[in-house]
Write a protein that holds these residues in place. Structure first.
Motif, PDB file in Angstrom:
ATOM      1  N   ASP A  92      26.978  25.412  55.844  1.00  9.77           N
ATOM      2  CA  ASP A  92      27.900  25.645  56.959  1.00  9.77           C
ATOM      3  C   ASP A  92      28.941  26.718  56.636  1.00  9.77           C
ATOM      4  OD1 ASP A  92      29.422  24.301  55.101  1.00  9.77           O
ATOM      5  OD2 ASP A  92      29.997  22.660  56.434  1.00  9.77           O
ATOM      6  N   ARG A  93      28.694  27.499  55.557  1.00  7.49           N
ATOM      7  CA  ARG A  93      29.668  28.512  55.149  1.00  7.49           C
ATOM      8  C   ARG A  93      29.238  29.927  55.517  1.00  7.49           C
ATOM      9  NH1 ARG A  93      29.408  26.758  49.039  1.00  7.49           N
ATOM     10  NH2 ARG A  93      27.235  26.707  49.755  1.00  7.49           N
ATOM     11  N   ALA A  96      30.877  30.377  59.358  1.00  5.87           N
ATOM     12  CA  ALA A  96      31.803  29.261  59.519  1.00  5.87           C
ATOM     13  C   ALA A  96      32.232  29.079  60.974  1.00  5.87           C
ATOM     14  CB  ALA A  96      33.036  29.473  58.635  1.00  5.87           C
TER      15      ALA A  96
END
Length: 234
Positions: A92-93, A96
């Motif tokens: 999820d980075r 973002a």
């Protein structure tokens, strides 16, 4: 840049017939200079399922727009009368803002309590999630092959998919429901019966397990890749 590069290469090795077709049609690559070597899949233990009253759905893919997690959330948002839970595994980075938007969308749809954003998982933890799942879902807009789909088949999981890229080539009809990319309405309708009908799900799981046993393994794929490299040399 890619068109120029591809034209200079002695041979192109693609991961699926769909990708080869796209390279020929959209990039002007010569089919005679292309080979296809799909990835291998490791043998895996058959999933046992959640064992609960509801249906545990697993989706694996980086939280980026191409993976279509928003489409899956919208599809499931139409099925709140059924008992289900969704676990999304993926980085999820990388994007973002998109990941934040997915969490906000789950809240907006009123399904946040049913959705777990699990982040990235090491192999053992991911194996455990596959084992406890009842359905594997991926609403991708495009895949060159679909490794996570193959991994779900290797564990005997029914599939709920969108036909982005080469996905339809990999998903046998007997163990999958497949909708057009981006079509949450169609995906929701397709998933309804699979979630609700345990007998159907069991039949699909049997078909998925059978299909998973015939997937190519890595030693075979290495040999096929070597063959393609030899063609490039000669």
């Amino acid at each position: 840049t890619e068109r120029d590069l591809f034209g200079r290469l002695g041979r192109l090795i693609t991961v699926s017939p769909g990708t080869a077709k796209q390279l020929a049609g959209e990039f002007g690559c010569d089919p005679a200079r292309m080979g296809i070597v799909s990835p291998g899949t490791d043998p895996a233990t058959r999933a046992t399922g959640s064992g609960g009253e509801g249906c545990a759905i697993l989706s694996v893919g980086t939280l980026i727009p191409r993976k279509g997690h928003d489409v899956l959330l919208r599809a499931l948002g139409r099925l709140t009368d059924l008992e289900w839970s969704l676990t999304i595994v993926g980085d999820d980075r990388r994007d973002a803002a998109h990941a934040h938007g997915l969490r906000a969308l789950a809240e907006e749809l009123g399904i946040a309590s049913r959705v777990t954003f699990a982040g990235e998982k090491a192999d053992g933890a991911l194996d455990a999630l596959y084992s406890r799942a009842d359905i594997f879902a991926l609403a991708t807009h495009w895949e060159g092959y679909g490794m996570v789909i193959a991994e779900a088949l290797a564990r005997g999981l029914p599939l709920a998919l969108t036909a982005g890229g080469a996905v339809a080539e990999l998903a046998p009809a007997a163990c999958s429901v497949v909708s057009p990319p981006g079509d949450a309405n169609s995906l929701g309708r397709a998933m309804r019966r699979v979630i609700y009908d345990r007998a159907l799900r069991a039949q699909m799981a049997d078909a998925a397990w059978a299909a998973g046993q015939s997937l190519p393994r890595w030693p075979d794929r290495a040999a096929a890749f070597e063959t393609e490299l030899l063609k490039a040399r000669g």
